[in-house]
Design an enzyme around this catalytic site. Structure first.
Site, PDB file in Angstrom:
ATOM      1  N   LYS A 277       0.862  -1.185   0.000  1.00  0.00           N
ATOM      2  CA  LYS A 277       0.000   0.000   0.000  1.00  0.00           C
ATOM      3  C   LYS A 277       0.900   1.237   0.000  1.00  0.00           C
ATOM      4  O   LYS A 277       1.453   1.627   1.025  1.00  0.00           O
ATOM      5  CB  LYS A 277      -0.902   0.061   1.240  1.00  0.00           C
ATOM      6  CG  LYS A 277      -1.936   1.169   1.099  1.00  0.00           C
ATOM      7  CD  LYS A 277      -2.441   1.707   2.417  1.00  0.00           C
ATOM      8  CE  LYS A 277      -1.650   2.871   2.953  1.00  0.00           C
ATOM      9  NZ  LYS A 277      -1.632   4.095   2.125  1.00  0.00           N
TER      10      LYS A 277
ATOM     11  N   CYS B 205      13.302  11.545   7.148  1.00  0.00           N
ATOM     12  CA  CYS B 205      13.346  11.027   8.517  1.00  0.00           C
ATOM     13  C   CYS B 205      14.700  11.330   9.141  1.00  0.00           C
ATOM     14  O   CYS B 205      14.828  11.418  10.358  1.00  0.00           O
ATOM     15  CB  CYS B 205      13.059   9.539   8.531  1.00  0.00           C
ATOM     16  SG  CYS B 205      14.049   8.628   7.349  1.00  0.00           S
TER      17      CYS B 205
ATOM     18  N   GLU C 238       9.194  16.002  16.028  1.00  0.00           N
ATOM     19  CA  GLU C 238       9.571  16.005  14.611  1.00  0.00           C
ATOM     20  C   GLU C 238       8.717  17.040  13.874  1.00  0.00           C
ATOM     21  O   GLU C 238       7.497  16.918  13.835  1.00  0.00           O
ATOM     22  CB  GLU C 238       9.327  14.609  14.029  1.00  0.00           C
ATOM     23  CG  GLU C 238       9.871  14.459  12.629  1.00  0.00           C
ATOM     24  CD  GLU C 238       9.623  13.071  12.055  1.00  0.00           C
ATOM     25  OE1 GLU C 238       8.522  12.532  12.243  1.00  0.00           O
ATOM     26  OE2 GLU C 238      10.532  12.545  11.393  1.00  0.00           O
TER      27      GLU C 238
ATOM     28  N   GLU D  10       9.781   1.581  10.892  1.00  0.00           N
ATOM     29  CA  GLU D  10      10.756   2.664  10.696  1.00  0.00           C
ATOM     30  C   GLU D  10       9.984   3.965  10.852  1.00  0.00           C
ATOM     31  O   GLU D  10       9.108   4.263  10.037  1.00  0.00           O
ATOM     32  CB  GLU D  10      11.354   2.603   9.280  1.00  0.00           C
ATOM     33  CG  GLU D  10      12.296   1.445   9.060  1.00  0.00           C
ATOM     34  CD  GLU D  10      13.558   1.523   9.884  1.00  0.00           C
ATOM     35  OE1 GLU D  10      13.903   2.615  10.370  1.00  0.00           O
ATOM     36  OE2 GLU D  10      14.191   0.479  10.070  1.00  0.00           O
TER      37      GLU D  10
ATOM     38  N   GLN E  37       0.835  19.445   5.816  1.00  0.00           N
ATOM     39  CA  GLN E  37       2.234  19.665   6.199  1.00  0.00           C
ATOM     40  C   GLN E  37       2.526  21.163   6.373  1.00  0.00           C
ATOM     41  O   GLN E  37       3.242  21.557   7.290  1.00  0.00           O
ATOM     42  CB  GLN E  37       3.168  19.087   5.141  1.00  0.00           C
ATOM     43  CG  GLN E  37       3.505  17.627   5.338  1.00  0.00           C
ATOM     44  CD  GLN E  37       4.363  17.425   6.566  1.00  0.00           C
ATOM     45  OE1 GLN E  37       3.927  16.847   7.555  1.00  0.00           O
ATOM     46  NE2 GLN E  37       5.593  17.928   6.529  1.00  0.00           N
TER      47      GLN E  37
ATOM     48  N   SER F 280       4.865   7.633  10.519  1.00  0.00           N
ATOM     49  CA  SER F 280       4.952   8.382  11.773  1.00  0.00           C
ATOM     50  C   SER F 280       4.943   7.449  12.988  1.00  0.00           C
ATOM     51  O   SER F 280       4.445   6.313  12.923  1.00  0.00           O
ATOM     52  CB  SER F 280       3.776   9.342  11.864  1.00  0.00           C
ATOM     53  OG  SER F 280       2.576   8.602  11.887  1.00  0.00           O
TER      54      SER F 280
HETATM   55  P1  NAD Z   1       1.966   8.431   8.314  1.00  0.00           P
HETATM   56  O1  NAD Z   1       2.230   7.630   9.525  1.00  0.00           O
HETATM   57  O2  NAD Z   1       0.879   9.424   8.335  1.00  0.00           O
HETATM   58  O3  NAD Z   1       1.625   7.468   7.082  1.00  0.00           O
HETATM   59  C1  NAD Z   1       2.495   6.410   6.689  1.00  0.00           C
HETATM   60  C2  NAD Z   1       1.696   5.349   5.963  1.00  0.00           C
HETATM   61  O4  NAD Z   1       0.796   4.754   6.899  1.00  0.00           O
HETATM   62  C3  NAD Z   1       0.839   5.875   4.808  1.00  0.00           C
HETATM   63  O5  NAD Z   1       0.878   4.953   3.750  1.00  0.00           O
HETATM   64  C4  NAD Z   1      -0.551   5.937   5.428  1.00  0.00           C
HETATM   65  O6  NAD Z   1      -1.588   5.799   4.485  1.00  0.00           O
HETATM   66  C5  NAD Z   1      -0.520   4.742   6.367  1.00  0.00           C
HETATM   67  N1  NAD Z   1      -1.467   4.812   7.479  1.00  0.00           N
HETATM   68  C6  NAD Z   1      -2.001   5.907   8.077  1.00  0.00           C
HETATM   69  N2  NAD Z   1      -2.847   5.541   9.056  1.00  0.00           N
HETATM   70  C7  NAD Z   1      -2.850   4.179   9.094  1.00  0.00           C
HETATM   71  C8  NAD Z   1      -3.516   3.217   9.881  1.00  0.00           C
HETATM   72  N3  NAD Z   1      -4.362   3.566  10.849  1.00  0.00           N
HETATM   73  N4  NAD Z   1      -3.263   1.916   9.650  1.00  0.00           N
HETATM   74  C9  NAD Z   1      -2.400   1.529   8.701  1.00  0.00           C
HETATM   75  N5  NAD Z   1      -1.759   2.394   7.890  1.00  0.00           N
HETATM   76  C10 NAD Z   1      -1.967   3.717   8.094  1.00  0.00           C
HETATM   77  O7  NAD Z   1       3.357   9.106   7.917  1.00  0.00           O
HETATM   78  P2  NAD Z   1       3.683  10.046   6.669  1.00  0.00           P
HETATM   79  O8  NAD Z   1       3.161  11.415   6.949  1.00  0.00           O
HETATM   80  O9  NAD Z   1       3.292   9.378   5.398  1.00  0.00           O
HETATM   81  O10 NAD Z   1       5.283  10.059   6.685  1.00  0.00           O
HETATM   82  C11 NAD Z   1       6.048  10.874   7.498  1.00  0.00           C
HETATM   83  C12 NAD Z   1       6.679  10.088   8.615  1.00  0.00           C
HETATM   84  O11 NAD Z   1       7.421   8.987   8.098  1.00  0.00           O
HETATM   85  C13 NAD Z   1       7.676  10.896   9.413  1.00  0.00           C
HETATM   86  O12 NAD Z   1       7.483  10.651  10.773  1.00  0.00           O
HETATM   87  C14 NAD Z   1       9.013  10.338   8.965  1.00  0.00           C
HETATM   88  O13 NAD Z   1      10.063  10.501   9.884  1.00  0.00           O
HETATM   89  C15 NAD Z   1       8.681   8.917   8.736  1.00  0.00           C
HETATM   90  N6  NAD Z   1       9.689   8.263   7.890  1.00  0.00           N
HETATM   91  C16 NAD Z   1      10.564   7.396   8.489  1.00  0.00           C
HETATM   92  C17 NAD Z   1      11.546   6.768   7.738  1.00  0.00           C
HETATM   93  C18 NAD Z   1      12.501   5.797   8.394  1.00  0.00           C
HETATM   94  O14 NAD Z   1      13.041   4.970   7.689  1.00  0.00           O
HETATM   95  N7  NAD Z   1      12.731   5.866   9.695  1.00  0.00           N
HETATM   96  C19 NAD Z   1      11.629   7.006   6.365  1.00  0.00           C
HETATM   97  C20 NAD Z   1      10.733   7.882   5.786  1.00  0.00           C
HETATM   98  C21 NAD Z   1       9.761   8.506   6.569  1.00  0.00           C
END
Ligand code: NAD
Length: 494
Positions: free
Chosen positions: A174, A283, A384, A249, A330, A228
């Site tokens: 997804k 990240c 963050e 992650e 954002q 997140s």
């Molecule tokens: P997010 O948590 O909002 O979404 C991430 C993914 O989870 C999306 O595909 C979203 O559709 C899905 N999602 C949302 N709610 C869900 C639920 N209830 N159940 C299952 N899936 C769900 O994060 P974002 O805004 O897309 O990304 C930003 C975050 O990602 C930041 O915190 C960043 O640090 C982190 N990030 C971490 C790494 C790493 O490797 N550590 C790499 C890239 C981004």
């Protein structure tokens, strides 16, 4: 005219069963890029069934053959690098220079995982009994569900999908609803290299309607998540209840320590790249500079100059150095942190507001921002922000700098600039993050080293590197007794 994109399930291109779609937008211009299926639990269920049906044949395909397929995929990605990078910039916003890097990471990961096909090493060890053989081997787990963020829309999915497939699992992916087109491209590429139907499936849609049903689906054995901390911990809790393996992650609050013996100009360039590259939406972005008081003012001046000189705009245009934030949410979030910082006593010395002007008014642009007077406990130093904002914390010693760095809920990346070998080794030992850099900013991980972080950044897994197969395999220990007798371990030889 905007194109209609489809899910990829069991080797077929199909719309959401509901017939509903969502629109993918360009964050630099507001233009519609395409319609994507707004899928639900029934679409997800179809994909999981397709993946399960394909598992046995894929597991029985020799690992070197699975690797060859990934090798061909890597070559195809390399061939299409420019086209893919342009598509990534259009939907995500970061500049072409960076999306080319994002796609290149996919090439690197494909070749790295492909090579594993001819290794996939296990262990042999002597048995404690005579005429008995003992070994342990990695085996695939089954169906892997992959849920990812939008900021590395090509690279991050590949860190998960390529090792999972190489190990003999099948995958349901997804993609983030902010960057669905890169997920679609990945499916197209797999189709073109001839991956068997059902081995890799893509279901578009949002978290609650596709991601959460994926976590709960009994046919999904492993959930590999990047996003997140709030969503990740919820997934981990549910995964624990259901007895699933969950690899997370999550966020970062990465610090660069600059000591008074450092090359200040080098440090300033590294901070600017780490803080404002990808519009701060990495990240591993540099969001804190923990600087010795003797060089504080000079470093602030240099970073401020670099921030104010950056050219903002559509990342597809020549000369643009920083693109927009990914969406209105954002923009609101980053703007909100300006109020939080001001209320806490931080001082804005560059930026601090939405950017406007020619070519910027239809997109989600934010000025590169430098905050000073930041205290370690402030929210802007702990949470963050995920935008082009860097805060300066003044310290008096290496010991204090390391303590400040380690005192956040996250532990992804950290860095130190110093010319003192003793300070460098002390920092390498004491910085409590999954990645540590010396005389280099906080971004720039390479695929052949483990990637991940401590505390709120992860749950102990590491992607890529020599650890890339750990989340996607089980260990099986095998004993072969050729003595012709019942040999009782721990009993007959004591
Ligand atoms: P997010 O948590 O909002 O979404 C991430 C993914 O989870 C999306 O595909 C979203 O559709 C899905 N999602 C949302 N709610 C869900 C639920 N209830 N159940 C299952 N899936 C769900 O994060 P974002 O805004 O897309 O990304 C930003 C975050 O990602 C930041 O915190 C960043 O640090 C982190 N990030 C971490 C790494 C790493 O490797 N550590 C790499 C890239 C981004």
């Amino acid at each position: 005219m905007s194109q209609n994109f489809l899910n990829y399930i069991g080797g077929q291109w199909i719309p959401a069963r509901s017939g509903r779609t969502f629109t993918n937008l360009n964050p630099a211009t507001g233009a519609a890029l395409g319609e994507f299926p707004e899928s639900g639990p029934d679409d997800l269920d179809a994909a999981v069934r397709a993946a399960r049906a394909a598992t046995r044949a894929w597991q029985l395909t020799p690992a070197p053959k699975r690797g060859e397929l990934l090798y061909r995929l890597g070559a195809l990605i390399a061939q299409k690098k420019e086209e893919l990078a342009r598509a990534a910039t259009r939907e995500m916003g970061k500049i072409l220079l960076e999306t080319r890097g994002d796609v290149q990471e996919g090439v690197d990961m494909a070749y790295l995982a492909a090579g594993e096909g001819r290794r996939l090493y296990g262990f042999t060890t002597p048995s404690e009994m005579p005429n008995k053989w003992a070994m342990s081997l990695r085996v695939p787990i089954g169906v892997v569900g992959v849920i990812t963020a939008w900021n590395f829309p090509f690279a991050v999915p590949t860190w998960k999908i390529f090792p999972a497939l190489l190990a003999g699992n099948t995958v349901v992916f997804k993609p983030s609803e902010e960057t669905p087109e890169m997920g679609w491209h990945l499916a197209k590429l797999f189709e073109e290299v001839g991956l068997p139907a059902g081995v890799f499936n893509v279901v578009h849609g949002n978290g609650p309607n596709v991601g959460w049903p994926m976590v709960q689906h009994p046919g999904v054995d492993v959930v590999s998540f990047t996003g997140s901390n709030a969503v990740g911990t919820k997934i981990a809790t549910e995964g624990a209840r259901l007895g699933k393996r969950v690899s997370l992650e999550m966020g970062g609050k990465n610090g660069v320590i600059v000591m008074d013996d450092a090359d200040i100009s080098l440090a300033a360039n590294a901070v600017a790249w780490g803080a404002f590259g990808t519009t701060g939406q990495r990240c591993t972005a540099t969001s804190r500079v923990i600087v010795h008081e003797r060089v504080h003012d000079e470093l602030v001046k240099l970073v401020t100059q670099r921030a104010q000189a950056l050219k903002l705009g559509d990342g597809l245009l020549e000369g643009v150095e920083m693109g927009p934030l990914v969406n209105a949410r954002q923009l609101e979030r980053v703007s909100g942190y300006m109020k939080v910082g001001a209320a806490e006593g931080a001082k804005v010395v560059a930026g601090g507001a939405r950017a406007s002007g020619e070519g910027l008014n239809s997109g989600f642009f934010f000025q590169p921002t430098v905050l000073t007077n930041v205290q370690p406990g402030m929210r802007v130093a702990q949470e963050e922000i995920f935008g082009p904002v860097v805060g300066f914390v003044k310290v008096k010693s290496l010991e204090e700098a390391i303590a400040v760095n380690n005192d956040t809920p996250f532990g992804l990346s950290s860095s130190i600039f110093t010319a003192n070998v003793n300070a460098a080794f002390t920092a390498m030992r004491d910085l409590a993050t999954g990645i540590v850099y010396v005389n280099h900013g906080t971004t720039g991980a390479e695929t052949h080293l483990p990637f991940g972080g401590t505390r709120g950044t992860g749950n102990g897994h590491r992607e890529a590197g020599h650890t890339m197969l750990d989340a996607f395999t089980e260990w099986k220990s095998v004993y072969v007794d050729f003595s012709g007798k019942v040999q009782r371990a721990q009993i007959d030889n004591n």
